[in-house]
Design a protein around this motif. Structure first.
Motif, mmCIF file in Angstrom:
data_model
loop_
_atom_site.group_PDB
_atom_site.id
_atom_site.type_symbol
_atom_site.label_atom_id
_atom_site.label_comp_id
_atom_site.label_asym_id
_atom_site.label_seq_id
_atom_site.Cartn_x
_atom_site.Cartn_y
_atom_site.Cartn_z
ATOM 1 N N GLY A 198 -15.489 -62.909 18.327
ATOM 2 C CA GLY A 198 -16.513 -63.874 18.715
ATOM 3 C C GLY A 198 -15.983 -65.297 18.723
ATOM 4 O O GLY A 198 -16.254 -66.070 19.656
ATOM 5 N N LEU A 199 -15.221 -65.660 17.697
ATOM 6 C CA LEU A 199 -14.636 -67.008 17.647
ATOM 7 C C LEU A 199 -13.599 -67.193 18.742
ATOM 8 O O LEU A 199 -13.478 -68.289 19.320
ATOM 9 C CB LEU A 199 -14.013 -67.242 16.271
ATOM 10 N N GLU A 200 -12.835 -66.163 19.047
ATOM 11 C CA GLU A 200 -11.869 -66.239 20.151
ATOM 12 C C GLU A 200 -12.558 -66.570 21.463
ATOM 13 O O GLU A 200 -12.080 -67.401 22.239
ATOM 14 C CB GLU A 200 -11.132 -64.903 20.299
ATOM 15 N N GLY A 207 -24.897 -79.498 13.897
ATOM 16 C CA GLY A 207 -24.767 -78.992 15.257
ATOM 17 C C GLY A 207 -25.180 -80.014 16.290
ATOM 18 O O GLY A 207 -24.531 -80.170 17.340
ATOM 19 N N ALA A 208 -26.262 -80.737 16.012
ATOM 20 C CA ALA A 208 -26.718 -81.774 16.941
ATOM 21 C C ALA A 208 -25.700 -82.911 17.033
ATOM 22 O O ALA A 208 -25.467 -83.465 18.114
ATOM 23 C CB ALA A 208 -28.073 -82.310 16.487
ATOM 24 N N LEU A 259 -20.486 -73.602 14.440
ATOM 25 C CA LEU A 259 -19.360 -73.772 15.358
ATOM 26 C C LEU A 259 -19.397 -72.713 16.453
ATOM 27 O O LEU A 259 -19.120 -73.000 17.622
ATOM 28 C CB LEU A 259 -18.045 -73.679 14.580
ATOM 29 N N TYR A 260 -19.766 -71.480 16.076
ATOM 30 C CA TYR A 260 -19.815 -70.384 17.048
ATOM 31 C C TYR A 260 -20.954 -70.562 18.041
ATOM 32 O O TYR A 260 -20.757 -70.451 19.257
ATOM 33 C CB TYR A 260 -19.966 -69.051 16.308
ATOM 34 N N ASP A 261 -22.146 -70.857 17.552
ATOM 35 C CA ASP A 261 -23.313 -70.963 18.433
ATOM 36 C C ASP A 261 -23.170 -72.085 19.455
ATOM 37 O O ASP A 261 -23.576 -71.936 20.614
ATOM 38 C CB ASP A 261 -24.582 -71.193 17.607
ATOM 39 N N CYS A 319 -21.930 -68.911 6.165
ATOM 40 C CA CYS A 319 -22.423 -68.346 7.417
ATOM 41 C C CYS A 319 -23.002 -69.430 8.316
ATOM 42 O O CYS A 319 -22.740 -69.455 9.526
ATOM 43 C CB CYS A 319 -23.472 -67.276 7.114
ATOM 44 N N GLU A 320 -23.780 -70.337 7.740
ATOM 45 C CA GLU A 320 -24.366 -71.411 8.552
ATOM 46 C C GLU A 320 -23.283 -72.355 9.077
ATOM 47 O O GLU A 320 -23.422 -72.910 10.169
ATOM 48 C CB GLU A 320 -25.390 -72.190 7.729
ATOM 49 N N THR A 321 -22.202 -72.522 8.329
ATOM 50 C CA THR A 321 -21.133 -73.425 8.758
ATOM 51 C C THR A 321 -20.373 -72.855 9.951
ATOM 52 O O THR A 321 -20.260 -73.502 10.996
ATOM 53 C CB THR A 321 -20.158 -73.696 7.602
ATOM 54 N N TRP A 322 -19.843 -71.630 9.811
ATOM 55 C CA TRP A 322 -19.071 -71.085 10.931
ATOM 56 C C TRP A 322 -19.963 -70.665 12.088
ATOM 57 O O TRP A 322 -19.548 -70.729 13.251
ATOM 58 C CB TRP A 322 -18.173 -69.932 10.476
#
Length: 347
Positions: free
Chosen positions: A120-122, A13-14, A79-81, A73-76
């Motif tokens: 949420g992704l949208e 993420g960073a 991207l979401y967060d 879950c941590e992967t997508w």
């Protein structure tokens, strides 16, 4: 889980959000890393299958699912967060495939069921427009909502017994019927035409898809003996009534995905929506070629997992029977490789 969170959520993420040009230039490579990570998970899930009679294999299956769910879950969620723009044509099919295998989110509490994740992704990751919905998305959301509610119900039972947290009338979902197998990590759902073979006729809450799940819940975890004796008679009667109502009426889903009848329609997987181009370039889960149902000749699949899900849950079994010339129900589903001559695979 904490190590996975640190590597994927914080470190990757960073890198994705870094203003440093070194990481900006490598953003596409990092997104490809996330995609390849997600794409690998369904293949790994096949190495730890559910077993109907061997409880040791079931324990390995449950632990494997928990690990794969944490990675997915941590992967997508990374991207979401961070609101990282993604190509929905690339990412959504592989996320859909993970959801079908119940390895996208352990308890489906991050955003909710499958439709909630799509929304949420949208909102945060798809600036180009809304994500195309497939016919299978409705039943997938229904299934993931069942999984979420059933696991939430079991967690409430844990809290009530261990911490005496609820009175009899609080957390009413503790006494409700859910068609999911009562083993917490199991994702098998019963239907009126395919009942679970093991059911408690005292509390009516616990039912199992296999002997191994029953042994895991009753003897290894000790869940059923503990929770069954704490079930009030009135609550057991309510659960029995809900069970009988569901098994009488069941689900109304009869849809099926597909590519339509047009000869020029693009070839996509009828279950996850993955395009032929992506399957060929990425290698695919079953050799890099789309497979076609040889019975109705109308739908394609990118992998055996997608075919099995669409046949059992997505509605293609009914649609294929109607489309077949003899009108007889199929006992087996045959997939024909669209690039080979005279070869076929039987699922």
């Amino acid at each position: 889980r904490y190590k996975i969170n640190f590597i994927l959520h914080h470190t990757v993420g960073a890198m994705l959000t870094s203003p440093d040009h070194k990481w900006k230039d490598r953003r596409d490579d990092l997104l490809q890393l996330c995609f390849q990570t997600l794409q690998l998970l369904p293949r790994l899930a096949e190495s730890v299958p559910h077993h109907k009679s061997d409880v040791r294999q079931v324990i390995i299956h449950f632990e494997g699912k928990e690990f794969l769910s944490a990675v997915a879950c941590e992967t997508w969620d990374t991207l979401y967060d961070y609101g990282i723009p993604i190509d929905p044509d690339i990412f959504i099919p592989v996320l859909r495939r993970c959801a079908m295998l119940d390895i996208l989110d352990k308890d489906w509490n991050m955003l909710g069921g499958w439709e909630d994740i799509l929304k949420g992704l949208e909102a945060k990751c798809c600036p180009s427009g809304p994500i195309l919905r497939l016919p299978c998305d409705a039943v997938l959301h229904e299934q993931t909502t069942i999984l979420r509610n059933a696991r939430n119900s079991m967690q409430c039972k844990f809290f009530s017994v261990r911490f005496m947290r609820y009175t009899e009338d609080q957390a009413p979902q503790r006494w409700r019927y859910f068609p999911k197998c009562s083993a917490p990590a199991c994702s098998n759902i019963e239907y009126p035409n395919k009942l679970h073979p093991y059911r408690c006729r005292k509390c009516w809450y616990f039912h199992y898809c296999s002997k191994s799940c029953m042994e895991y819940c009753d003897e290894i975890m000790g869940l059923h003996p503990k929770f069954c004796k704490d079930t009030p008679t009135s609550k057991a009667q309510l659960c029995q009534k809900e069970t009988e109502t569901y098994l009488t009426h069941g689900s109304s889903w009869n849809g099926s995905g597909g590519n339509g009848d047009g000869e020029n329609a693009p070839i996509v997987c009828a279950a996850c929506g993955c395009s032929e181009e992506v399957v060929t370039s990425a290698g695919g889960a079953d050799g890099g070629n789309m497979k076609r149902c040889s019975k109705c000749q109308k739908v394609y699949y990118c992998s055996r997992q997608c075919q099995e899900w669409d046949w059992r849950h997505g509605g293609h079994k009914q649609a294929c029977t109607v489309a077949s010339s003899n009108g007889k129900d199929a006992v087996t589903m045959v997939l024909t490789d669209t690039t080979s001559n005279g070869t076929s695979e039987t699922a």
